[in-house]
Design an enzyme around this catalytic site. Sequence first.
Site, PDB file in Angstrom:
ATOM      1  N   GLY A  12      55.682  38.759  -9.030  1.00 22.22           N
ATOM      2  CA  GLY A  12      54.802  37.599  -9.190  1.00 22.22           C
ATOM      3  C   GLY A  12      53.623  37.663  -8.238  1.00 22.22           C
ATOM      4  O   GLY A  12      53.192  36.650  -7.682  1.00 22.22           O
ATOM      5  N   ALA A  13      53.076  38.879  -8.063  1.00 21.19           N
ATOM      6  CA  ALA A  13      52.080  39.107  -7.007  1.00 21.19           C
ATOM      7  C   ALA A  13      50.642  39.134  -7.501  1.00 21.19           C
ATOM      8  O   ALA A  13      49.746  39.519  -6.758  1.00 21.19           O
ATOM      9  CB  ALA A  13      52.402  40.403  -6.269  1.00 21.19           C
ATOM     10  N   ARG A  15      48.835  36.591  -8.104  1.00 19.02           N
ATOM     11  CA  ARG A  15      48.073  35.461  -7.568  1.00 19.02           C
ATOM     12  C   ARG A  15      48.950  34.658  -6.604  1.00 19.02           C
ATOM     13  O   ARG A  15      50.140  34.927  -6.454  1.00 19.02           O
ATOM     14  CB  ARG A  15      47.599  34.548  -8.707  1.00 19.02           C
ATOM     15  CG  ARG A  15      48.741  33.973  -9.536  1.00 19.02           C
ATOM     16  CD  ARG A  15      48.254  33.216 -10.760  1.00 19.02           C
ATOM     17  NE  ARG A  15      47.551  34.107 -11.657  1.00 19.02           N
ATOM     18  CZ  ARG A  15      48.167  34.915 -12.535  1.00 19.02           C
ATOM     19  NH1 ARG A  15      49.489  34.940 -12.612  1.00 19.02           N
ATOM     20  NH2 ARG A  15      47.476  35.716 -13.315  1.00 19.02           N
ATOM     21  N   ASP A  62      58.405  42.648 -16.763  1.00 17.82           N
ATOM     22  CA  ASP A  62      59.081  41.396 -17.102  1.00 17.82           C
ATOM     23  C   ASP A  62      60.392  41.406 -16.331  1.00 17.82           C
ATOM     24  O   ASP A  62      61.316  42.159 -16.663  1.00 17.82           O
ATOM     25  CB  ASP A  62      59.333  41.325 -18.607  1.00 17.82           C
ATOM     26  CG  ASP A  62      60.087  40.077 -19.029  1.00 17.82           C
ATOM     27  OD1 ASP A  62      60.531  39.304 -18.159  1.00 17.82           O
ATOM     28  OD2 ASP A  62      60.255  39.879 -20.254  1.00 17.82           O
ATOM     29  N   VAL A  63      60.484  40.586 -15.298  1.00 19.28           N
ATOM     30  CA  VAL A  63      61.655  40.641 -14.419  1.00 19.28           C
ATOM     31  C   VAL A  63      62.924  40.138 -15.093  1.00 19.28           C
ATOM     32  O   VAL A  63      64.019  40.301 -14.537  1.00 19.28           O
ATOM     33  CB  VAL A  63      61.422  39.862 -13.100  1.00 19.28           C
ATOM     34  CG1 VAL A  63      60.290  40.490 -12.294  1.00 19.28           C
ATOM     35  CG2 VAL A  63      61.161  38.379 -13.361  1.00 19.28           C
ATOM     36  N   SER A 141      62.492  26.963  -2.656  1.00 17.75           N
ATOM     37  CA  SER A 141      61.565  25.833  -2.637  1.00 17.75           C
ATOM     38  C   SER A 141      62.271  24.613  -2.059  1.00 17.75           C
ATOM     39  O   SER A 141      63.503  24.507  -2.133  1.00 17.75           O
ATOM     40  CB  SER A 141      61.101  25.522  -4.066  1.00 17.75           C
ATOM     41  OG  SER A 141      60.410  24.286  -4.128  1.00 17.75           O
ATOM     42  N   TYR A 153      63.936  23.753 -12.452  1.00 19.52           N
ATOM     43  CA  TYR A 153      63.367  24.434 -11.288  1.00 19.52           C
ATOM     44  C   TYR A 153      64.234  24.209 -10.045  1.00 19.52           C
ATOM     45  O   TYR A 153      64.488  25.141  -9.271  1.00 19.52           O
ATOM     46  CB  TYR A 153      61.949  23.919 -11.062  1.00 19.52           C
ATOM     47  CG  TYR A 153      61.149  24.630 -10.006  1.00 19.52           C
ATOM     48  CD1 TYR A 153      60.605  25.890 -10.248  1.00 19.52           C
ATOM     49  CD2 TYR A 153      60.889  24.024  -8.774  1.00 19.52           C
ATOM     50  CE1 TYR A 153      59.842  26.537  -9.288  1.00 19.52           C
ATOM     51  CE2 TYR A 153      60.133  24.667  -7.810  1.00 19.52           C
ATOM     52  CZ  TYR A 153      59.605  25.922  -8.072  1.00 19.52           C
ATOM     53  OH  TYR A 153      58.847  26.556  -7.114  1.00 19.52           O
ATOM     54  N   ALA A 154      64.701  22.968  -9.856  1.00 18.76           N
ATOM     55  CA  ALA A 154      65.549  22.656  -8.705  1.00 18.76           C
ATOM     56  C   ALA A 154      66.852  23.444  -8.767  1.00 18.76           C
ATOM     57  O   ALA A 154      67.315  23.982  -7.749  1.00 18.76           O
ATOM     58  CB  ALA A 154      65.836  21.158  -8.646  1.00 18.76           C
ATOM     59  N   ALA A 156      67.326  26.294 -10.299  1.00 20.19           N
ATOM     60  CA  ALA A 156      67.019  27.707 -10.057  1.00 20.19           C
ATOM     61  C   ALA A 156      66.808  27.983  -8.576  1.00 20.19           C
ATOM     62  O   ALA A 156      67.322  28.968  -8.031  1.00 20.19           O
ATOM     63  CB  ALA A 156      65.783  28.103 -10.856  1.00 20.19           C
ATOM     64  N   LYS A 157      66.053  27.110  -7.918  1.00 16.94           N
ATOM     65  CA  LYS A 157      65.740  27.341  -6.510  1.00 16.94           C
ATOM     66  C   LYS A 157      66.950  27.111  -5.604  1.00 16.94           C
ATOM     67  O   LYS A 157      67.084  27.765  -4.556  1.00 16.94           O
ATOM     68  CB  LYS A 157      64.571  26.463  -6.086  1.00 16.94           C
ATOM     69  CG  LYS A 157      63.232  26.877  -6.709  1.00 16.94           C
ATOM     70  CD  LYS A 157      62.920  28.338  -6.498  1.00 16.94           C
ATOM     71  CE  LYS A 157      61.473  28.683  -6.833  1.00 16.94           C
ATOM     72  NZ  LYS A 157      61.200  30.129  -6.634  1.00 16.94           N
TER      73      LYS A 157
END
Length: 252
Positions: A12-13, A15, A62-63, A141, A153-154, A156-157
């Site tokens: 994800g590098a 940006r 694609d990870v 995060s 998202y929560a 996953a993080k």
Amino acid sequence: MSTDRRVAVVTGAARGIGAATALRLARDGRCVAVLDLDEAECAATVAAVSEDGGTARAVGCDVTDAAAVTAAVERVTAELGPPAVLVNNAGVIRDNALFRMTEDDWDTVLAVHLRGAFLMTRACQSAMVDAGFGRIVNISSTSALGNRGQANYAAAKAGIQGFTRTVALELGRFGITANAVAPGFVATAMTAAAAERAGLTVEEFEAEVAARTAVRRIGRPEDVAGAVAYLAGDGAGYVSGQTLYVAGGPAG
């Protein structure tokens, strides 16, 4: 720094936090593999590293695709050398209230963050084991502590933190550390999208967040990159299985 410890892979590098991390690791003497879904979008990061005197290669990956991950790591090894540092930063958001969240919203976020970190770590760890040295840094995060509209998202993080601790336990005997960095609000394209959803301008949104942050400012990608660089360095060899919150104050 010996040559067998010089290659860093950052996902994800293209940006944001990933790009800042790639630049910082290059300044620390790493040769950096700049991974993102679209290889062409990595060009700006590679150019920034090169202009700064470093070495970088763009690699499309694609990870979430096991075959693509294997091919990407093989390419990195052939072009730069075996990976000694892995930063699992690739991520997406599909925010919505739980009752509006689709199965695709859930699956996409969990796949990129968790499956991606798993596949990349599995692919890179053998070279680290062979070298007797490795640094794995996973980007979590403050949302891991819970955040409205981010059930996917929560989850996953938070999962990233459990994954990190387990990897630390399994790979520590081989000289490999695994840690997580959990940013708070950091100004990126993702947070600009969050401002739009809140019906605010980016400036209004950032001012609102800064006002409730202990240091009274928002985070920058470079703040996160600095934490990653520490955990990726030789000096952090006795730090493993930890989550470092980079949030401008106490998290939670």
